[in-house]
Write a protein that holds these residues in place. Structure first.
Motif, PDB file in Angstrom:
ATOM      1  N   TYR A  65     -14.537 -30.493   1.712  1.00 55.13           N
ATOM      2  CA  TYR A  65     -14.507 -29.773   0.451  1.00 55.13           C
ATOM      3  C   TYR A  65     -15.825 -29.923  -0.278  1.00 55.13           C
ATOM      4  CZ  TYR A  65      -9.734 -29.753   1.867  1.00 55.13           C
ATOM      5  OH  TYR A  65      -8.604 -29.580   2.615  1.00 55.13           O
ATOM      6  N   GLY A  66     -16.845 -30.350   0.468  1.00 58.84           N
ATOM      7  CA  GLY A  66     -18.174 -30.436  -0.116  1.00 58.84           C
ATOM      8  C   GLY A  66     -18.300 -31.555  -1.113  1.00 58.84           C
ATOM      9  N   ILE A  67     -17.545 -32.643  -0.922  1.00 60.16           N
ATOM     10  CA  ILE A  67     -17.623 -33.755  -1.861  1.00 60.16           C
ATOM     11  C   ILE A  67     -19.058 -34.260  -1.921  1.00 60.16           C
ATOM     12  CG2 ILE A  67     -17.107 -35.639  -0.225  1.00 60.16           C
ATOM     13  CD1 ILE A  67     -15.332 -36.843  -2.466  1.00 60.16           C
ATOM     14  N   SER A  68     -19.535 -34.525  -3.111  1.00 57.76           N
ATOM     15  CA  SER A  68     -20.913 -34.972  -3.295  1.00 57.76           C
ATOM     16  C   SER A  68     -20.954 -36.489  -3.380  1.00 57.76           C
ATOM     17  CB  SER A  68     -21.477 -34.390  -4.586  1.00 57.76           C
ATOM     18  OG  SER A  68     -20.784 -34.942  -5.698  1.00 57.76           O
ATOM     19  N   ASP A  69     -22.159 -37.028  -3.386  1.00 56.61           N
ATOM     20  CA  ASP A  69     -22.273 -38.472  -3.548  1.00 56.61           C
ATOM     21  C   ASP A  69     -21.684 -38.905  -4.888  1.00 56.61           C
ATOM     22  OD1 ASP A  69     -24.217 -37.313  -5.105  1.00 56.61           O
ATOM     23  OD2 ASP A  69     -25.896 -38.454  -4.285  1.00 56.61           O
ATOM     24  N   TYR A  70     -21.850 -38.047  -5.914  1.00 54.40           N
ATOM     25  CA  TYR A  70     -21.276 -38.381  -7.218  1.00 54.40           C
ATOM     26  C   TYR A  70     -19.746 -38.403  -7.147  1.00 54.40           C
ATOM     27  CZ  TYR A  70     -19.765 -37.904 -12.060  1.00 54.40           C
ATOM     28  OH  TYR A  70     -19.120 -38.082 -13.256  1.00 54.40           O
ATOM     29  N   GLY A  71     -19.164 -37.341  -6.567  1.00 54.06           N
ATOM     30  CA  GLY A  71     -17.702 -37.262  -6.479  1.00 54.06           C
ATOM     31  C   GLY A  71     -17.120 -38.423  -5.704  1.00 54.06           C
ATOM     32  N   LEU A  72     -17.753 -38.787  -4.583  1.00 53.83           N
ATOM     33  CA  LEU A  72     -17.258 -39.895  -3.762  1.00 53.83           C
ATOM     34  C   LEU A  72     -17.422 -41.221  -4.496  1.00 53.83           C
ATOM     35  CD1 LEU A  72     -16.035 -40.689  -1.029  1.00 53.83           C
ATOM     36  CD2 LEU A  72     -18.356 -40.948  -0.148  1.00 53.83           C
ATOM     37  N   SER A  73     -18.535 -41.366  -5.203  1.00 51.50           N
ATOM     38  CA  SER A  73     -18.753 -42.623  -5.936  1.00 51.50           C
ATOM     39  C   SER A  73     -17.683 -42.814  -7.004  1.00 51.50           C
ATOM     40  CB  SER A  73     -20.149 -42.643  -6.574  1.00 51.50           C
ATOM     41  OG  SER A  73     -20.227 -41.738  -7.667  1.00 51.50           O
ATOM     42  N   GLN A  74     -17.268 -41.701  -7.642  1.00 51.00           N
ATOM     43  CA  GLN A  74     -16.233 -41.789  -8.674  1.00 51.00           C
ATOM     44  C   GLN A  74     -14.883 -42.174  -8.085  1.00 51.00           C
ATOM     45  OE1 GLN A  74     -16.701 -41.091 -12.325  1.00 51.00           O
ATOM     46  NE2 GLN A  74     -18.594 -41.774 -11.379  1.00 51.00           N
ATOM     47  N   SER A  75     -14.562 -41.603  -6.914  1.00 52.41           N
ATOM     48  CA  SER A  75     -13.240 -41.873  -6.339  1.00 52.41           C
ATOM     49  C   SER A  75     -13.158 -43.278  -5.721  1.00 52.41           C
ATOM     50  CB  SER A  75     -12.882 -40.819  -5.294  1.00 52.41           C
ATOM     51  OG  SER A  75     -13.776 -40.878  -4.210  1.00 52.41           O
ATOM     52  N   LEU A  76     -14.285 -43.804  -5.268  1.00 53.64           N
ATOM     53  CA  LEU A  76     -14.272 -45.119  -4.602  1.00 53.64           C
ATOM     54  C   LEU A  76     -14.782 -46.253  -5.487  1.00 53.64           C
ATOM     55  CD1 LEU A  76     -15.516 -44.237  -0.990  1.00 53.64           C
ATOM     56  CD2 LEU A  76     -13.201 -44.821  -1.699  1.00 53.64           C
ATOM     57  N   GLY A  77     -15.363 -45.905  -6.626  1.00 55.11           N
ATOM     58  CA  GLY A  77     -15.902 -46.951  -7.500  1.00 55.11           C
ATOM     59  C   GLY A  77     -17.122 -47.627  -6.900  1.00 55.11           C
ATOM     60  N   ILE A  78     -17.957 -46.843  -6.207  1.00 56.58           N
ATOM     61  CA  ILE A  78     -19.186 -47.392  -5.632  1.00 56.58           C
ATOM     62  C   ILE A  78     -20.373 -46.624  -6.205  1.00 56.58           C
ATOM     63  CG2 ILE A  78     -18.103 -48.150  -3.480  1.00 56.58           C
ATOM     64  CD1 ILE A  78     -19.069 -45.629  -2.117  1.00 56.58           C
ATOM     65  N   THR A  79     -21.599 -47.071  -5.904  1.00 61.29           N
ATOM     66  CA  THR A  79     -22.766 -46.374  -6.442  1.00 61.29           C
ATOM     67  C   THR A  79     -22.981 -45.060  -5.718  1.00 61.29           C
ATOM     68  OG1 THR A  79     -24.339 -47.369  -4.897  1.00 61.29           O
ATOM     69  CG2 THR A  79     -23.849 -48.601  -6.923  1.00 61.29           C
ATOM     70  N   ARG A  80     -23.726 -44.170  -6.357  1.00 58.52           N
ATOM     71  CA  ARG A  80     -24.020 -42.877  -5.714  1.00 58.52           C
ATOM     72  C   ARG A  80     -24.842 -43.084  -4.445  1.00 58.52           C
ATOM     73  NH1 ARG A  80     -25.953 -38.493 -10.069  1.00 58.52           N
ATOM     74  NH2 ARG A  80     -26.153 -37.250  -8.163  1.00 58.52           N
ATOM     75  N   LYS A  81     -25.719 -44.084  -4.475  1.00 54.77           N
ATOM     76  CA  LYS A  81     -26.547 -44.361  -3.295  1.00 54.77           C
ATOM     77  C   LYS A  81     -25.665 -44.755  -2.117  1.00 54.77           C
ATOM     78  CE  LYS A  81     -30.458 -47.071  -1.635  1.00 54.77           C
ATOM     79  NZ  LYS A  81     -31.356 -48.212  -1.904  1.00 54.77           N
ATOM     80  N   GLU A  82     -24.710 -45.665  -2.370  1.00 54.94           N
ATOM     81  CA  GLU A  82     -23.798 -46.097  -1.304  1.00 54.94           C
ATOM     82  C   GLU A  82     -22.957 -44.923  -0.802  1.00 54.94           C
ATOM     83  OE1 GLU A  82     -22.820 -50.716  -2.577  1.00 54.94           O
ATOM     84  OE2 GLU A  82     -21.850 -49.072  -3.651  1.00 54.94           O
ATOM     85  N   ALA A  83     -22.503 -44.084  -1.741  1.00 54.11           N
ATOM     86  CA  ALA A  83     -21.681 -42.925  -1.362  1.00 54.11           C
ATOM     87  C   ALA A  83     -22.496 -41.957  -0.505  1.00 54.11           C
ATOM     88  CB  ALA A  83     -21.161 -42.223  -2.616  1.00 54.11           C
ATOM     89  N   GLY A  84     -23.750 -41.732  -0.894  1.00 53.53           N
ATOM     90  CA  GLY A  84     -24.615 -40.834  -0.128  1.00 53.53           C
ATOM     91  C   GLY A  84     -24.855 -41.342   1.282  1.00 53.53           C
TER      92      GLY A  84
END
Length: 879
Positions: free
Chosen positions: A717-736
């Protein structure tokens, strides 16, 4: 020179950011994120109401680099990339401003602040009153006797109004010294360095003593404190540069003047249109809607017969049939009249004439008599309440129009006809009116309206058929959506039995729990108070218990859910209040709400299934929404205990697809790793964790699996690093980094994502396995944000839409099998990927074999579909 002119200047980027982060991520039915647009609109509406400007402009930043970067390359260098969920909303904010006829402007190499500064000073010189609205305190340097700067706080409507007196009270400085303060203390949000170690208090103290930054730097020897002297001496150039960076350019080379900001109000229909597109129904209520212009085209006179009796010549082998139910809740409101239109005549038949006519009823129930209708489901349900079983529906204009373009809002027969250049019928709202004026007209006016609608159906059929055949979508209409509409009609008419006494008992139990929670909260607070009063609760939490203040409003402390969640680990009472609110909502919305819609005769709820609403083809339900009963809380899950079989000795049987969207993805993407997981019946999230983290199965931790699950369900669904970071409670860098690793491990998914975008660019649409289309014109947009949204849509629609098609096909196949095998079991509900039946206990063994077999073979994929099922005395027990 003094005038009565008032100029309002809005910092567009700043307000959009504030709105985005103040509100939860929201999506409309088209999949567009709307929280920033919604928040921005709320602010705009409030400004127009409160300020009543004569002149107005919204300034935007033009790009990432400005003249300030020539002075300091690292200016704003520490800022994170704008989340794509926000970026995609800016084009809609600009559209919104155009609809409101509010001027907007951006200037290459300059910031919004510079546009605002230049216009505010120009307006001041010409005697205007000026109001600046931003979330950025840098703009407070513009404050003067003529200019007030409103700075939004953490929410979107709470502001501090900066006047010269307010600035003096807050800082002990005049507004023109704000830039000196910034020069000393710097600004981490803009990456302005200032003097390291000098904070706001020290900066204010020094400026009170020395006046300006320059005078301070000339008098460093007189400054007390050896360390402070050294810092000032060592960072002299940094301080001067920082002041320059913080100073707003009030002489920017604008190509617009004050005359260009004149505001004369907006035309409601333009704003109504964009509100409807965005799904802002609550704002539509605030705005009030103007009737749309319906006099653009002259409508020809039409001849028809108002039938006294139903005769054979009215009942042709093929005819358009209008079954008119003007209220949304057609389960109870009844039919207002009928129209039959065919090549040889047009007829209006009053309800009682039709109901008393054996000929009419026989014709309506005759499979061989082909009917062209508008919304077969609605017509069928309405007739069902009159004990008439509508058969022979040959073409449904409503569903055909939806299939051809699911993004268009289908209001009535007239809206479809006018879209095809056919001007026969008037819009319903011109006949029935709207809001408080809504009514059924006199019979003569009603008769003509229904006949016109029937004539429009007749004119539309061949045109829509041709388009469907051209798109290879006729099978989708005839084999999927039309058969489904009649099944949904049966489900709506059938309804679901509600154990009213059990529901009432749940309400009483919830009330007992609420009273117990009240007592506990009072005990923890040390006093009684109105728990539902934000003002009283705020006093207890923040004045008495001294909990940290997260957010303030004009009336006091904010006690909203997001505030309380941040404080939940600080005090037991906060957790109890959150629980109290959850139970209160369950009781009012779901217990009391359901009791209100139980049909007094059938003792059932008859939900309405919306078949032509979403662009992906998914069903939704309303009145009541049975797809949205909260199940995260056990008390919420227990509400399903009240949904029971309609007969003694029967049980509820529920069957749902396991991870259907991921299985569809494996099929469409033909991804080797995903396919392997499903073919071997592995836990797909564990398999993903193994591939992404390069570990063996027994090395996968629960956290690894949790992260893998979030990416599995979000990536396509095109989840972004920001969206993933919000759902997992991790940094955007880690999500990316996680997303990058996933795409390396799942090459088939990566290729599918790229190919779906290329397909959308080539054809202008994407399609599901069963040829459902979704048009994405924004895919070729030059605007990066619009294009990004379109790319995500191109990726997710074939997956979501195919999953929706599969369960629809399963419903049709199940209905056929139940009839073929002469089973008494009935399909009652569809909730996302789940089907709920009621059946006699003696049929359960057969259903245990039949339901999974039918559902798992509704559509053949290159990975197996898997269905889990269970049954019990209530819907709750069947899960």
């Amino acid at each position: 020179m003094t005038t009565n002119k008032k100029l309002v200047l809005i910092d567009g980027n700043s307000i959009a950011y504030r709105a985005f982060f103040a509100l939860p991520l929201l999506n409309n039915d088209k999949g567009i994120h709307t929280n920033a647009i919604y928040g921005f609109t709320m602010i705009l509406m409030k400004i127009l109401e409160d300020e009543k400007p004569t002149h107005m402009l919204v300034a935007f930043d033009a790009g990432k680099t400005t003249f300030r970067h020539e002075t300091y390359k690292e200016y704003k260098g520490g800022r994170q990339k704008t989340p794509p969920e926000l970026s995609e909303q800016f084009p809609f904010i600009r559209e919104l401003l155009d609809a409101y006829k509010v001027s907007r402007y951006e200037l290459e190499n300059y910031e919004a602040d510079d546009i605002i500064g230049t216009l505010s000073k120009k307006a001041e010189s010409e005697g205007y009153a000026v109001k600046v609205i931003s979330g950025d305190k840098d703009l407070t340097q513009l404050v003067s006797d003529a200019t007030t700067v409103d700075i939004t706080r953490k929410g979107i409507t709470d502001v501090d109004s900066y006047t010269p007196d307010f600035v003096m009270e807050k800082y002990g400085l005049t507004p023109d010294r704000i830039i000196d303060m910034k020069g000393l203390m710097g600004d981490s949000s803009d990456n302005i360095p200032g003097v390291p170690g000098v904070g706001e208090k020290t900066a204010i103290k020094l400026l009170k003593e020395y006046g300006t930054l320059e005078k301070l730097l000339e008098s460093i020897d007189q400054v007390s404190g050896k360390k402070l002297k050294e810092k000032l001496e060592e960072n002299r150039e940094s301080a001067i540069m920082s002041k320059q960076l913080a100073t707003i350019n009030c002489e920017a080379p604008l190509e617009i003047g004050l005359d260009d900001t004149e505001y004369e109000g907006f035309e409601k229909q333009n704003v109504v249109k964009i509100f409807k597109e965005l799904g802002f129904n609550s704002l539509l209520d605030k705005l009030g809607e103007d009737p749309e212009d319906t006099k653009e085209h002259e409508i020809e006179e039409i001849d028809f017969i108002k039938a006294e009796n139903v005769t054979d010549d009215m009942l042709a082998d093929e005819a358009a049939l209008i079954v008119e139910v003007w209220e949304d809740n057609y389960h109870t409101s009844g039919i207002e009249g009928f129209a039959i239109v065919h090549e040889n005549g047009r007829y209006f038949i009053p309800v009682q004439k039709a109901m008393n006519s054996e000929k009419f009823i026989k014709w309506a129930e005759d499979e061989s008599k082909r009917k062209i209708v508008f919304d077969a489901k609605k017509s069928s349900v309405a007739l069902n309440w009159k004990n008439i079983n509508l058969k022979g529906v040959d073409f449904d204009v409503f569903l055909a129009s939806y299939i051809l373009n699911p993004s268009e809002t289908i209001e009535d027969v007239s809206s479809v006809a006018r879209g095809k250049g056919i001007y026969i019928a008037n819009p319903d709202e011109t006949v029935y009116l709207k809001g408080a004026k809504r009514r059924v007209p006199e019979e003569d006016q009603l008769a003509e309206h229904l006949v016109r609608k029937g004539a429009a159906l007749l004119a539309l059929k061949d045109r829509l058929l041709e388009e469907l055949e051209e798109n290879q979508q006729l099978e989708l209409l005839k084999e999927l959506e039309m058969p489904l509409s009649l099944i949904l009609a049966e489900m709506e008419a059938q309804g679901v039995k509600v154990d009213v006494e059990r529901l009432k008992a749940m309400g009483e139990d919830l009330n007992r729990q609420l009273r117990a929670l009240e007592g506990k909260i009072y005990e923890l607070a040390g006093e009684t108070f109105n728990i539902n009063s934000p003002k009283q609760l705020g006093v207890i939490l923040f004045d008495k218990l001294k909990l940290p203040v997260v957010k303030k409003t004009k009336t006091g402390y904010s006690t909203s859910a997001d505030v309380l969640e941040k404080l939940a680990d600080k005090h037991e009472m906060v957790r109890e209040i959150l629980h109290y609110r959850q139970l209160g909502k369950l009781n009012s919305t779901y217990i009391e709400g359901l009791l209100k819609v139980v049909h007094q005769d059938t003792h059932k709820v008859h939900t309405r299934f919306n078949q032509a609403l979403t662009q992906t083809g998914r069903l939704s339900s309303t009145d009541p929404n049975l797809q949205n009963i909260p199940i995260r809380l056990e008390e919420g899950r227990k509400i399903r205990q009240a949904f029971v079989p309609s007969k003694e000795g029967w049980v509820m049987f529920a069957a749902d697809y396991s991870q259907i969207e991921l299985r569809v993805l494996a099929h469409i993407a033909n991804d080797e790793n995903l396919t392997e997981a499903f073919l071997n019946d592995m836990d797909v999230h564990t398999k993903t964790a193994m591939d992404v983290f390069h570990v063996e199965k027994d090395e996968v931790t629960s956290n690894m699996r949790r992260q893998a699950k979030a990416v599995n369900f979000g990536i396509v669904y095109g989840i972004s690093d920001y969206g993933l970071s919000q759902s997992l409670g991790i940094t955007r860098k880690e999500a990316g980094e996680f997303i990058d690793r996933y795409l390396k491990s799942f090459q088939g998914v990566k290729e599918y994502m790229n190919e779906s975008i290329l397909d959308a660019k080539e054809h202008g649409y994407v399609k599901t396995l069963l040829q459902r289309r979704r048009y994405i014109p924004e895919i070729t947009s030059r605007n990066f944000n619009l294009r990004s949204f379109a790319e995500r849509t191109a990726m997710n629609t074939p997956i979501q839409g195919s999953a929706a098609d599969i369960i629809k096909k399963a419903m049709i196949d199940m209905a056929f099998q139940l009839k073929e095998k002469n089973l008494q079991a009935k399909l009652l509900l569809q909730v996302h990927d789940e089907l709920i039946f009621e059946a006699p206990e003696e049929e359960i063994k057969e259903l245990e074999k039949l339901v999974p077999e039918v559902m798992e073979h509704a559509v053949e994929l290159n990975v197996p579909l898997k269905v889990d099922y269970s049954y019990g005395p209530s819907w709750y027990d069947a899960k």
